[in-house]
Design a protein around this motif. Structure first.
Motif, PDB file in Angstrom:
ATOM      1  N   SER A   8     -11.628  -1.867  -4.516  1.00  0.00           N
ATOM      2  CA  SER A   8     -10.709  -1.105  -5.369  1.00  0.00           C
ATOM      3  C   SER A   8     -11.410  -0.547  -6.599  1.00  0.00           C
ATOM      4  CB  SER A   8      -9.518  -1.972  -5.781  1.00  0.00           C
ATOM      5  OG  SER A   8      -9.948  -3.089  -6.512  1.00  0.00           O
ATOM      6  N   ASN A   9     -12.465  -1.210  -7.078  1.00  0.00           N
ATOM      7  CA  ASN A   9     -13.148  -0.700  -8.269  1.00  0.00           C
ATOM      8  C   ASN A   9     -14.013   0.522  -7.979  1.00  0.00           C
ATOM      9  OD1 ASN A   9     -15.192  -1.961  -6.915  1.00  0.00           O
ATOM     10  ND2 ASN A   9     -15.903  -3.186  -8.629  1.00  0.00           N
ATOM     11  N   SER A  14      -8.127   7.085  -9.084  1.00  0.00           N
ATOM     12  CA  SER A  14      -7.459   7.833  -8.036  1.00  0.00           C
ATOM     13  C   SER A  14      -6.099   7.208  -7.761  1.00  0.00           C
ATOM     14  CB  SER A  14      -8.307   7.821  -6.757  1.00  0.00           C
ATOM     15  OG  SER A  14      -8.320   6.518  -6.209  1.00  0.00           O
ATOM     16  N   THR A  15      -5.261   7.940  -7.064  1.00  0.00           N
ATOM     17  CA  THR A  15      -3.950   7.409  -6.690  1.00  0.00           C
ATOM     18  C   THR A  15      -4.118   6.164  -5.835  1.00  0.00           C
ATOM     19  OG1 THR A  15      -3.010   9.620  -6.774  1.00  0.00           O
ATOM     20  CG2 THR A  15      -1.778   7.964  -5.555  1.00  0.00           C
ATOM     21  N   LEU A  20      -3.899   0.250  -5.128  1.00  0.00           N
ATOM     22  CA  LEU A  20      -4.570  -1.024  -4.861  1.00  0.00           C
ATOM     23  C   LEU A  20      -4.477  -1.970  -6.056  1.00  0.00           C
ATOM     24  CD1 LEU A  20      -7.755   0.039  -2.900  1.00  0.00           C
ATOM     25  CD2 LEU A  20      -5.825  -1.296  -2.065  1.00  0.00           C
ATOM     26  N   ASP A  21      -4.621  -1.443  -7.254  1.00  0.00           N
ATOM     27  CA  ASP A  21      -4.500  -2.288  -8.452  1.00  0.00           C
ATOM     28  C   ASP A  21      -3.105  -2.892  -8.554  1.00  0.00           C
ATOM     29  OD1 ASP A  21      -7.105  -1.812  -9.165  1.00  0.00           O
ATOM     30  OD2 ASP A  21      -6.613  -0.236 -10.607  1.00  0.00           O
ATOM     31  N   MET A  22      -2.086  -2.139  -8.153  1.00  0.00           N
ATOM     32  CA  MET A  22      -0.715  -2.632  -8.215  1.00  0.00           C
ATOM     33  C   MET A  22      -0.468  -3.688  -7.136  1.00  0.00           C
ATOM     34  SD  MET A  22       2.847  -0.479  -8.048  1.00  0.00           S
ATOM     35  CE  MET A  22       2.747  -0.080  -6.315  1.00  0.00           C
ATOM     36  N   LEU A  23      -0.922  -3.425  -5.913  1.00  0.00           N
ATOM     37  CA  LEU A  23      -0.685  -4.347  -4.810  1.00  0.00           C
ATOM     38  C   LEU A  23      -1.586  -5.580  -4.861  1.00  0.00           C
ATOM     39  CD1 LEU A  23      -0.349  -1.866  -1.810  1.00  0.00           C
ATOM     40  CD2 LEU A  23       1.491  -3.090  -2.989  1.00  0.00           C
ATOM     41  N   LEU A  24      -2.797  -5.408  -5.359  1.00  0.00           N
ATOM     42  CA  LEU A  24      -3.793  -6.483  -5.351  1.00  0.00           C
ATOM     43  C   LEU A  24      -4.338  -6.745  -6.750  1.00  0.00           C
ATOM     44  CD1 LEU A  24      -5.811  -5.116  -2.300  1.00  0.00           C
ATOM     45  CD2 LEU A  24      -3.985  -6.801  -2.224  1.00  0.00           C
ATOM     46  N   PRO A  25      -3.528  -7.253  -7.670  1.00  0.00           N
ATOM     47  CA  PRO A  25      -4.042  -7.474  -9.023  1.00  0.00           C
ATOM     48  C   PRO A  25      -5.136  -8.538  -9.066  1.00  0.00           C
ATOM     49  CG  PRO A  25      -1.864  -8.446  -8.787  1.00  0.00           C
ATOM     50  CD  PRO A  25      -2.138  -7.656  -7.538  1.00  0.00           C
ATOM     51  N   ARG A  26      -5.174  -9.435  -8.078  1.00  0.00           N
ATOM     52  CA  ARG A  26      -6.202 -10.468  -7.976  1.00  0.00           C
ATOM     53  C   ARG A  26      -6.802 -10.411  -6.564  1.00  0.00           C
ATOM     54  NH1 ARG A  26      -2.014 -11.960 -10.827  1.00  0.00           N
ATOM     55  NH2 ARG A  26      -0.821 -12.465  -8.966  1.00  0.00           N
ATOM     56  N   PRO A  27      -7.705  -9.468  -6.295  1.00  0.00           N
ATOM     57  CA  PRO A  27      -8.221  -9.291  -4.930  1.00  0.00           C
ATOM     58  C   PRO A  27      -8.853 -10.548  -4.332  1.00  0.00           C
ATOM     59  CG  PRO A  27      -8.927  -7.480  -6.318  1.00  0.00           C
ATOM     60  CD  PRO A  27      -8.272  -8.492  -7.213  1.00  0.00           C
ATOM     61  N   SER A  28      -9.440 -11.394  -5.151  1.00  0.00           N
ATOM     62  CA  SER A  28     -10.110 -12.582  -4.603  1.00  0.00           C
ATOM     63  C   SER A  28      -9.123 -13.630  -4.093  1.00  0.00           C
ATOM     64  CB  SER A  28     -11.033 -13.199  -5.652  1.00  0.00           C
ATOM     65  OG  SER A  28     -10.283 -13.640  -6.758  1.00  0.00           O
ATOM     66  N   SER A  29      -7.864 -13.555  -4.503  1.00  0.00           N
ATOM     67  CA  SER A  29      -6.890 -14.546  -4.046  1.00  0.00           C
ATOM     68  C   SER A  29      -5.774 -13.924  -3.201  1.00  0.00           C
ATOM     69  CB  SER A  29      -6.264 -15.266  -5.244  1.00  0.00           C
ATOM     70  OG  SER A  29      -5.480 -14.373  -6.003  1.00  0.00           O
ATOM     71  N   THR A  30      -5.935 -12.654  -2.834  1.00  0.00           N
ATOM     72  CA  THR A  30      -4.882 -11.937  -2.124  1.00  0.00           C
ATOM     73  C   THR A  30      -5.339 -11.579  -0.720  1.00  0.00           C
ATOM     74  OG1 THR A  30      -4.193 -10.989  -4.226  1.00  0.00           O
ATOM     75  CG2 THR A  30      -3.321  -9.965  -2.261  1.00  0.00           C
ATOM     76  N   PHE A  31      -4.435 -11.714   0.239  1.00  0.00           N
ATOM     77  CA  PHE A  31      -4.752 -11.305   1.603  1.00  0.00           C
ATOM     78  C   PHE A  31      -3.533 -10.625   2.221  1.00  0.00           C
ATOM     79  CE2 PHE A  31      -3.400 -15.706   1.631  1.00  0.00           C
ATOM     80  CZ  PHE A  31      -2.544 -15.819   2.709  1.00  0.00           C
ATOM     81  N   LEU A  32      -3.768  -9.928   3.318  1.00  0.00           N
ATOM     82  CA  LEU A  32      -2.724  -9.183   4.014  1.00  0.00           C
ATOM     83  C   LEU A  32      -2.483  -9.813   5.379  1.00  0.00           C
ATOM     84  CD1 LEU A  32      -4.045  -5.577   3.310  1.00  0.00           C
ATOM     85  CD2 LEU A  32      -2.386  -6.870   1.991  1.00  0.00           C
TER      86      LEU A  32
END
Length: 91
Positions: A8-9, A14-15, A20-32
């Motif tokens: 995301s970085n 970009s839109t 991605l920042d909204m859906l995954l504020p903590r990418p290291s602890s988030t999964f789909l």
């Protein structure tokens, strides 16, 4: 088909980056996860969000993972993560 994973970085400003920042504020602890109970739905699950009564969560059971709404009797050790978003097919 080749798939390119983008952090995301790498797309800040970009839109898509803002989404991605909204859906995954903590990418290291988030999964789909795809949800069998809601065909076509993708669950965004965050392990860093504290489980509380009334929230949807992914629970670890003897038979695998299960989606449940937490009640007053939930065992926090069985909570694999709290559902923060549900992405559905618009059709």
């Amino acid at each position: 088909m080749a798939v390119h994973m983008t952090r995301s970085n790498e797309i800040q400003g970009s839109t898509a980056g803002r989404l991605l920042d909204m859906l995954l504020p903590r990418p290291s602890s988030t999964f789909l996860l795809r949800c069998a109970e809601a065909p076509g739905a993708i669950l965004v699950v965050d392990r860093a969000v504290p489980p509380t009564e009334g929230r949807k969560a992914v629970l670890s059971t003897d038979r695998g993972l299960r989606l449940a709404t937490l009640d007053s009797r939930f065992e926090s050790s069985r909570v694999g993560g709290v559902v923060t978003w549900v992405i559905r097919d618009p059709s």
